[in-house]
Design a protein around this motif. Structure first.
Motif, short mmCIF file in Angstrom:
data_model
loop_
_atom_site.label_atom_id
_atom_site.label_comp_id
_atom_site.label_asym_id
_atom_site.label_seq_id
_atom_site.Cartn_x
_atom_site.Cartn_y
_atom_site.Cartn_z
N TYR A 157 27.38 38.16 -13.64
CA TYR A 157 25.94 38.04 -13.91
C TYR A 157 25.13 38.91 -12.94
O TYR A 157 24.18 39.59 -13.35
N LYS A 158 25.52 38.92 -11.68
CA LYS A 158 24.82 39.74 -10.70
C LYS A 158 24.99 41.22 -11.00
O LYS A 158 24.03 42.01 -10.91
N ARG A 159 26.21 41.62 -11.40
CA ARG A 159 26.45 43.02 -11.71
C ARG A 159 25.64 43.47 -12.94
O ARG A 159 25.06 44.56 -12.96
N ASP A 160 25.58 42.60 -13.96
CA ASP A 160 24.81 42.95 -15.15
C ASP A 160 23.32 43.04 -14.84
O ASP A 160 22.61 43.91 -15.37
N THR A 161 22.84 42.13 -13.99
CA THR A 161 21.42 42.17 -13.64
C THR A 161 21.08 43.44 -12.87
O THR A 161 20.07 44.11 -13.16
N GLU A 162 21.90 43.79 -11.89
CA GLU A 162 21.65 45.01 -11.14
C GLU A 162 21.74 46.24 -12.02
O GLU A 162 20.95 47.19 -11.88
N ARG A 163 22.69 46.24 -12.94
CA ARG A 163 22.82 47.39 -13.83
C ARG A 163 21.61 47.51 -14.75
O ARG A 163 21.10 48.61 -15.00
N ALA A 164 21.12 46.36 -15.27
CA ALA A 164 19.95 46.41 -16.14
C ALA A 164 18.70 46.87 -15.39
O ALA A 164 17.91 47.68 -15.89
N LEU A 165 18.53 46.37 -14.16
CA LEU A 165 17.38 46.80 -13.37
C LEU A 165 17.46 48.28 -13.00
O LEU A 165 16.46 49.00 -13.01
N THR A 166 18.67 48.74 -12.70
CA THR A 166 18.84 50.15 -12.37
C THR A 166 18.52 51.04 -13.57
O THR A 166 17.84 52.08 -13.44
N ARG A 167 18.96 50.63 -14.75
CA ARG A 167 18.66 51.42 -15.94
C ARG A 167 17.16 51.40 -16.25
O ARG A 167 16.60 52.40 -16.69
N PHE A 168 16.53 50.23 -16.02
CA PHE A 168 15.09 50.15 -16.27
C PHE A 168 14.32 51.07 -15.34
O PHE A 168 13.42 51.80 -15.77
N VAL A 169 14.67 51.04 -14.06
CA VAL A 169 13.99 51.91 -13.11
C VAL A 169 14.30 53.38 -13.40
O VAL A 169 13.44 54.26 -13.27
N ALA A 170 15.55 53.64 -13.83
CA ALA A 170 15.92 55.03 -14.12
C ALA A 170 15.19 55.57 -15.34
O ALA A 170 14.88 56.76 -15.41
N LYS A 171 14.88 54.68 -16.30
CA LYS A 171 14.19 55.15 -17.51
C LYS A 171 12.68 55.24 -17.31
O LYS A 171 12.02 56.04 -17.96
N THR A 172 12.14 54.39 -16.47
CA THR A 172 10.69 54.38 -16.29
C THR A 172 10.21 55.25 -15.13
O THR A 172 9.03 55.58 -15.07
N GLY A 173 11.07 55.57 -14.20
CA GLY A 173 10.67 56.36 -13.04
C GLY A 173 11.34 57.72 -13.03
O GLY A 173 11.95 58.17 -14.01
N GLN A 174 11.23 58.37 -11.92
CA GLN A 174 11.85 59.67 -11.74
C GLN A 174 13.33 59.51 -11.42
O GLN A 174 13.69 58.67 -10.59
N THR A 175 14.14 60.29 -12.11
CA THR A 175 15.58 60.19 -11.93
C THR A 175 16.16 61.55 -11.63
O THR A 175 15.54 62.60 -11.88
N GLN A 176 17.32 61.52 -11.10
CA GLN A 176 18.09 62.73 -10.85
C GLN A 176 19.55 62.42 -11.15
O GLN A 176 19.96 61.27 -11.21
#
Length: 260
Positions: A157-176
């Motif tokens: 559950y923790k891994r899925d939550t971190e992965r979902a938050l990372t993807r959300f930040v990666a899609k909404t913010g600046q990524t490299q």
């Protein structure tokens, strides 16, 4: 007329229509087709009755070809013309209708072994129902209480939550990306450089010290060593000191040992 008779009547009607098409008719009235179908059914019925009569006359139960030939002769049909008519060139071939599969009977799911009738209940009465109908059956699963499964579930559950938050930040913010040409593979959150990064560690951000009152600022009072007293003359209990490193050293008692 039952379903079987209707299906046979329909097959005869199709045969009559095919024969009319071979002769050269393009269309026909319904009443004419019904009349010809009735005539064909009557001839076949009489041939079948006569064949059965010849079979019973010979003391047999199964109809043979000779019985059918004798019944055709009685009807006034030239049996020598049948092979030539069967091998004609422009005959219509009727595809036999496919047999309908009987509907599958749904089997009732049996749970457990059914109980037999006692001696005082007749056997013609219905059997007892399945045991689960009159025995208590749990309809919910017991909660998982094993430590390993709980830890694995919490980690997942923790891994899925971190992965979902990372993807959300990666899609909404600046990524490299670690790849120069493609940014869609393995997106990473872009690092924003700061000209003076060491200032973030020196300047407090959690609270503003200027807005705090004097009473809200925590003060540190050094503990009084063992054996001393407060300014007002009261003694200090050494057991009241929480920090063991500030407590005075306890010297072991001196004992005299006799040498024998």
């Amino acid at each position: 007329m039952d379903a079987l008779s209707k299906s046979r009547r329909k097959a005869l009607k199709v045969a009559v229509g095919a024969l009319c098409t071979e002769v050269g008719y393009g269309m026909a009235e319904e009443s004419a087709i019904e009349t010809l179908t009735e005539m064909l059914q009557s001839v076949l019925t009489e041939v079948g009755k006569s064949s059965k009569a010849y079979t019973e006359l010979c003391g047999r139960t199964e109809v043979m070809v000779t019985d059918v030939l004798m019944s055709l002769v009685d009807q006034g049909i030239n049996i020598e013309s049948i092979p030539a008519y069967a091998n004609r060139l422009n005959k219509s071939v009727l595809v036999p209708p496919g047999q309908m599969q009987p509907p599958a009977v749904q089997r009732v799911l049996a749970a457990g072994d059914k109980q037999d009738h006692p001696g005082y209940i007749p056997d013609h009465l219905p059997q007892f129902p399945d045991p689960h109908t009159y025995i208590r059956t749990d309809t919910r699963k017991q909660p998982v209480s094993e430590y390993q499964l709980i830890r694995e579930k919490a980690a997942s559950y923790k891994r899925d939550t971190e992965r979902a938050l990372t993807r959300f930040v990666a899609k909404t913010g600046q990524t490299q990306s670690i790849f120069k040409d493609d940014n869609s593979l393995f997106p990473l959150i872009a690092v924003q450089p700061h000209p003076q990064p060491y200032l973030a560690a020196l300047l407090p951000k959690d609270q503003d010290l200027d807005t705090l009152e004097a009473s809200d600022i925590p003060t540190y009072t050094a503990p009084i060593p063992r054996g001393r007293a407060d300014p007002d003359g009261t003694s200090v209990d050494p057991d009241s000191i929480d920090n063991p490193y500030l407590m005075p050293v306890k010297m072991p008692k001196y004992r005299k040992y006799k040498v024998s």
